[in-house]
Structure formats: structure tokens, C-alpha cells
Design a protein around this motif. Sequence first.
Motif, PDB file in Angstrom:
ATOM      1  N   MET A   1     -28.454 -11.968  26.706  1.00  0.00           N
ATOM      2  CA  MET A   1     -27.597 -10.841  26.341  1.00  0.00           C
ATOM      3  C   MET A   1     -26.878 -10.333  27.592  1.00  0.00           C
ATOM      4  SD  MET A   1     -28.568  -7.225  24.428  1.00  0.00           S
ATOM      5  CE  MET A   1     -28.841  -7.983  22.830  1.00  0.00           C
ATOM      6  N   THR A   2     -25.559 -10.161  27.506  1.00  0.00           N
ATOM      7  CA  THR A   2     -24.790  -9.677  28.641  1.00  0.00           C
ATOM      8  C   THR A   2     -24.989  -8.174  28.815  1.00  0.00           C
ATOM      9  OG1 THR A   2     -22.817  -9.174  27.331  1.00  0.00           O
ATOM     10  CG2 THR A   2     -23.026 -11.428  28.201  1.00  0.00           C
ATOM     11  N   ALA A   3     -24.598  -7.661  29.997  1.00  0.00           N
ATOM     12  CA  ALA A   3     -24.711  -6.220  30.244  1.00  0.00           C
ATOM     13  C   ALA A   3     -23.857  -5.439  29.251  1.00  0.00           C
ATOM     14  CB  ALA A   3     -24.295  -5.906  31.675  1.00  0.00           C
ATOM     15  N   ALA A   4     -22.675  -5.993  28.911  1.00  0.00           N
ATOM     16  CA  ALA A   4     -21.793  -5.306  27.965  1.00  0.00           C
ATOM     17  C   ALA A   4     -22.419  -5.242  26.571  1.00  0.00           C
ATOM     18  CB  ALA A   4     -20.440  -6.008  27.900  1.00  0.00           C
ATOM     19  N   SER A   5     -23.040  -6.326  26.131  1.00  0.00           N
ATOM     20  CA  SER A   5     -23.661  -6.319  24.802  1.00  0.00           C
ATOM     21  C   SER A   5     -24.893  -5.419  24.789  1.00  0.00           C
ATOM     22  CB  SER A   5     -24.019  -7.748  24.366  1.00  0.00           C
ATOM     23  OG  SER A   5     -24.894  -8.363  25.285  1.00  0.00           O
ATOM     24  N   THR A   6     -25.615  -5.377  25.912  1.00  0.00           N
ATOM     25  CA  THR A   6     -26.746  -4.459  26.028  1.00  0.00           C
ATOM     26  C   THR A   6     -26.270  -3.014  25.902  1.00  0.00           C
ATOM     27  OG1 THR A   6     -27.999  -5.967  27.449  1.00  0.00           O
ATOM     28  CG2 THR A   6     -28.577  -3.633  27.563  1.00  0.00           C
ATOM     29  N   PHE A   7     -25.167  -2.707  26.582  1.00  0.00           N
ATOM     30  CA  PHE A   7     -24.620  -1.354  26.534  1.00  0.00           C
ATOM     31  C   PHE A   7     -24.140  -1.008  25.128  1.00  0.00           C
ATOM     32  CE2 PHE A   7     -21.044   1.674  27.325  1.00  0.00           C
ATOM     33  CZ  PHE A   7     -21.792   2.704  27.875  1.00  0.00           C
TER      34      PHE A   7
END
Length: 238
Positions: free
Chosen positions: A1-7
Motif C-alpha cells: 500500500m502506498t503512502a497516498a492510499s494509506t492516507f
Amino acid sequence: MTAASTFRALHEGRVAGEPLVLPGPWDAGSAQALADAGYPALATPSMGIAASLGYQDGSTPTDEMFTAVGRIVRAVSVPVSADIEHGYGLSPRELIGRLMEVGAVGCNLEDSEHGKLKDPHKHADWLAEVCAESGADVFINARVDTFLFGNGDPADAVERGRLYVAAGADCVYPILAPLGAFPALREGIPGPLNMAAKVSKEAVAELAELGVTRITFGPEMQQESMAAVATLAAQVRI
């Protein structure tokens, strides 16, 4: 999971009483302190960064703002969203490119410039271009300035918010909206809503009870911290 998707996932499934609270770092040190306190993500305040760099609100040079955001991102392991004011006149491609270059996972984009509201339809068209460029890589928080520079009518804020969501914005931020306006905003604007709070547990709890999705603090943490520094300085002065 990317940082953007986590956010992005942090905004999903929020119910009344369980908002996403995003404190605002203004430099690497404050970011580390806030991350160490256990917050899952951070959201920079442009005014707080401006003050830390010696500028008035709204006058930080573009390069310096992105450099400051980059330092904050590098200092922590949690996702960081950036307040980039009205976009600094950058094209949607340049804007998203620069955000991704410094590692920001989201941004605030306001619908006013130099103290005047933009035409909401033109702004929505521009936001649509920004959202198309960002795809799933940048979370767009569309700030609505009706209560800051407009007539303060919740109906106008709802109209703007609906246009921006239709353009692809992930969240709407009616800055300085009074608590009494929130029910109309919540009913009229689909999707997550960001509200600003004073830096106090009571203020956060009040917004949480209303069902606010996301809570930020603007420059208040930076201002309170500087007030604390001034107090310490006075105490040790001989």
C-alpha cells in the motif's frame, strides 16, 4: 500500500465521535514531535510554515514552500498532506509533479486568491484538471472560503463544495465555518468534511460529536509553540 492510499484510507468509514485528527507541523522538528505522539498522518499549515520562514501569510515563495514541505516529509514516516494555498499559479501537471517530488500525499487548494473568492465554476474546472493529473496519487482537499472572504451563507458553501466534489475532490474544507452551519454542510456536501478546531481537547470533542470527518488546526500549534518559547525566554532572562 502506498503512502497516498494509506492516507486516503484514513478518511474512510469515519463515524461520529471518531474523526481523523491531523495536527499541523511547520518544520522537521515539530513534525517528528507530532509523529512521535502517535498521529497517523500530518497536515502542514501554510501560515505556520510562512511564519517559521519569516514571511507573512500568503507571501512564501513557491520554491521555499515546497522545500519546507519536503523537509517535513523526510523527517517522518507517516503520510504528510501540504497546504499549498491557491496553487501558486502552477499548471495542474506542475502542481501535482511538485507535490509528488517532495513526497506529499495530499494538498489543500483554496478557492480564493488575494482575499477574493474565485468563480466556483471556473475553479471547479481547474480542480478537475488537478484531480485528473493526480489520479490516486494525491488526496485533494478543496478549501471553501465562503466564511472567510464571502457572504458567510452556508448555501453558497454547499454549492461550492458540491461542485468541487463533482470535479473529483476527495474532501471539502469550509474554513472558519461556524458550528451552527455544520448540519447544513454535512447534509448538502457528499463525502468527507474537514473542519478547523482550536488546539484543545474540548474543541476537538465538540467537532467529533457533530460527525466531522477530519479535524485540522491551521497555524495554531505553531502560534502556541512560539508563545511558549516567548514565555520560557522571559523566565530565564536576567
